[in-house]
Design a protein around this motif. Structure first.
Motif, PDB file in Angstrom:
ATOM      1  N   GLU A   6       3.017   3.703   2.253  1.00  0.00           N
ATOM      2  CA  GLU A   6       2.134   4.838   1.976  1.00  0.00           C
ATOM      3  C   GLU A   6       2.901   5.947   1.258  1.00  0.00           C
ATOM      4  O   GLU A   6       3.999   6.321   1.659  1.00  0.00           O
ATOM      5  CB  GLU A   6       1.550   5.389   3.281  1.00  0.00           C
ATOM      6  CG  GLU A   6       0.579   4.423   3.968  1.00  0.00           C
ATOM      7  CD  GLU A   6      -0.774   4.379   3.275  1.00  0.00           C
ATOM      8  OE1 GLU A   6      -1.025   5.242   2.414  1.00  0.00           O
ATOM      9  OE2 GLU A   6      -1.557   3.473   3.580  1.00  0.00           O
TER      10      GLU A   6
ATOM     11  N   SER B 167      -7.243   9.382  -4.123  1.00  0.00           N
ATOM     12  CA  SER B 167      -7.372   9.793  -2.725  1.00  0.00           C
ATOM     13  C   SER B 167      -8.853   9.861  -2.370  1.00  0.00           C
ATOM     14  O   SER B 167      -9.637  10.518  -3.066  1.00  0.00           O
ATOM     15  CB  SER B 167      -6.723  11.170  -2.496  1.00  0.00           C
ATOM     16  OG  SER B 167      -5.326  11.114  -2.743  1.00  0.00           O
TER      17      SER B 167
ATOM     18  N   SER C 294      -7.691   8.057   2.745  1.00  0.00           N
ATOM     19  CA  SER C 294      -6.810   6.968   2.280  1.00  0.00           C
ATOM     20  C   SER C 294      -6.350   7.276   0.858  1.00  0.00           C
ATOM     21  O   SER C 294      -6.997   8.038   0.135  1.00  0.00           O
ATOM     22  CB  SER C 294      -7.526   5.611   2.328  1.00  0.00           C
ATOM     23  OG  SER C 294      -8.627   5.596   1.451  1.00  0.00           O
ATOM     24  N   THR C 295      -5.228   6.661   0.485  1.00  0.00           N
ATOM     25  CA  THR C 295      -4.667   6.857  -0.857  1.00  0.00           C
ATOM     26  C   THR C 295      -4.220   5.505  -1.412  1.00  0.00           C
ATOM     27  O   THR C 295      -3.728   4.656  -0.663  1.00  0.00           O
ATOM     28  CB  THR C 295      -3.462   7.818  -0.811  1.00  0.00           C
ATOM     29  OG1 THR C 295      -3.861   9.060  -0.240  1.00  0.00           O
ATOM     30  CG2 THR C 295      -2.916   8.060  -2.204  1.00  0.00           C
TER      31      THR C 295
ATOM     32  N   LYS D  39      -7.505  -2.391   0.364  1.00  0.00           N
ATOM     33  CA  LYS D  39      -7.878  -0.981   0.494  1.00  0.00           C
ATOM     34  C   LYS D  39      -9.147  -0.667  -0.292  1.00  0.00           C
ATOM     35  O   LYS D  39     -10.028   0.067   0.183  1.00  0.00           O
ATOM     36  CB  LYS D  39      -6.737  -0.082   0.011  1.00  0.00           C
ATOM     37  CG  LYS D  39      -5.634   0.145   1.026  1.00  0.00           C
ATOM     38  CD  LYS D  39      -4.672   1.214   0.526  1.00  0.00           C
ATOM     39  CE  LYS D  39      -3.639   1.564   1.577  1.00  0.00           C
ATOM     40  NZ  LYS D  39      -2.752   2.658   1.127  1.00  0.00           N
TER      41      LYS D  39
END
Length: 291
Positions: free
Chosen positions: A164, A190, A199-200, A273
């Motif tokens: 991250e 983001s 989340s990124t 993601k």
């Protein structure tokens, strides 16, 4: 005079020959009436006692026996290598290929499951070191050689945890509501709700000839299994925000990283993601693209 049937010895030169004429002097023209004819002497070899030399027989050469090697059947030709994986392939086997190449320092990034130019270069590097044809394609010979040199990848090797990155300071336009806040400076997206980063993920943009537009937009529509009608390429988890430009997963970005570019879309390389984000984003949510 000699009596009929008498024998006369006559010497001629160095040879004497005795001739008997039982018929008397019928042919005696000289008038000797001796009944004897004088014959010239023949060569010494004409003597009845001389035996001719036996003719020598040529040696008998035994016939050559055929060697065992001459009767041996030629070995059948080796089958041509078959392609196992090549550029454009996707799936778990490609991920395993990348993980195995990473074990022996030919692939220096996390496995993606997509066979792009980076994977092809890694395969070519492996082939060069092993004296194999430099094709960049994983054929049966290359694959078997790699299997023999590496171990079965663990789950962590196949899908290493993502590192991250600290979220960049958001643009003020991203501080309210539900926003995909996309920074060209940090090359990140983001997902924010009321100023909080949920989340990124890494993103990639268009080239100078097909730039990604900047500004404030809204998600117009979504397509989970979209395929570009212009370029005929997959655009999974596409969320369109400005005409044909969308946020979507890019297998090419996952494989090549920042060495490539999009045709104007915002590419994401973390499929897991983005799949989660696709389920959260709604039509009408804000999109901010900024520096």
């Amino acid at each position: 005079m000699l009596a009929t049937g008498a024998v006369l010895a006559v010497t001629v030169g160095c040879s004497a020959q005795v001739v008997t004429d039982p018929a008397g002097g019928a042919d005696d023209k000289a008038g000797t009436g001796s009944g004897v004819r004088i014959e010239p002497a023949g060569p010494a070899s004409s003597s009845p006692s001389a035996k001719p030399a036996a003719a020598s027989k040529p040696p008998v050469t035994p016939s050559a026996q055929p060697s065992k090697s001459a009767t041996r059947k030629p070995a059948p030709p080796k089958p041509e290598p078959k392609t196992v994986m090549a550029s454009g392939s996707e799936g778990d086997q490609v991920r395993e290929l990348q993980a195995r190449l990473r074990q022996i320092a030919h692939f220096n990034r996390a496995p993606t499951g997509y066979y792009g130019s980076v994977t092809a270069d890694a395969v070519t590097s492996f082939q060069a070191k092993r004296g194999l044809p430099l094709t960049g394609t994983t054929d049966t010979v290359t694959w078997e050689r790699l299997l023999g040199m590496t171990k079965k990848p663990t789950a962590a090797e196949l899908r290493p945890p993502a590192v991250e990155k600290p979220a960049p300071k958001p643009d003020p336009r991203c501080m309210t509501g539900r926003v995909m806040c996309i920074s060209k400076t940090s090359r990140s997206l983001s997902w924010m709700i009321d100023g909080k980063v949920m989340s990124t993920m890494d993103v990639r943009f268009g080239s100078q000839y097909t730039p990604t537009r900047e500004g404030t937009f809204k998600v117009g529509w979504k397509s989970r299994h979209h395929v570009s009608t212009l370029y005929d390429t997959p655009m999974p988890y596409a969320m369109f925000f400005s005409g044909g430009q969308a946020v979507h997963y890019s297998a090419d970005f996952a494989a090549r990283g920042y060495s490539g570019a999009s045709h104007g879309c915002v590419n994401v390389r973390d499929e897991k993601k983005l799949s989660s984000l696709f389920d959260q984003v709604r039509t009408g949510d804000k999109v901010v693209v900024h520096w």
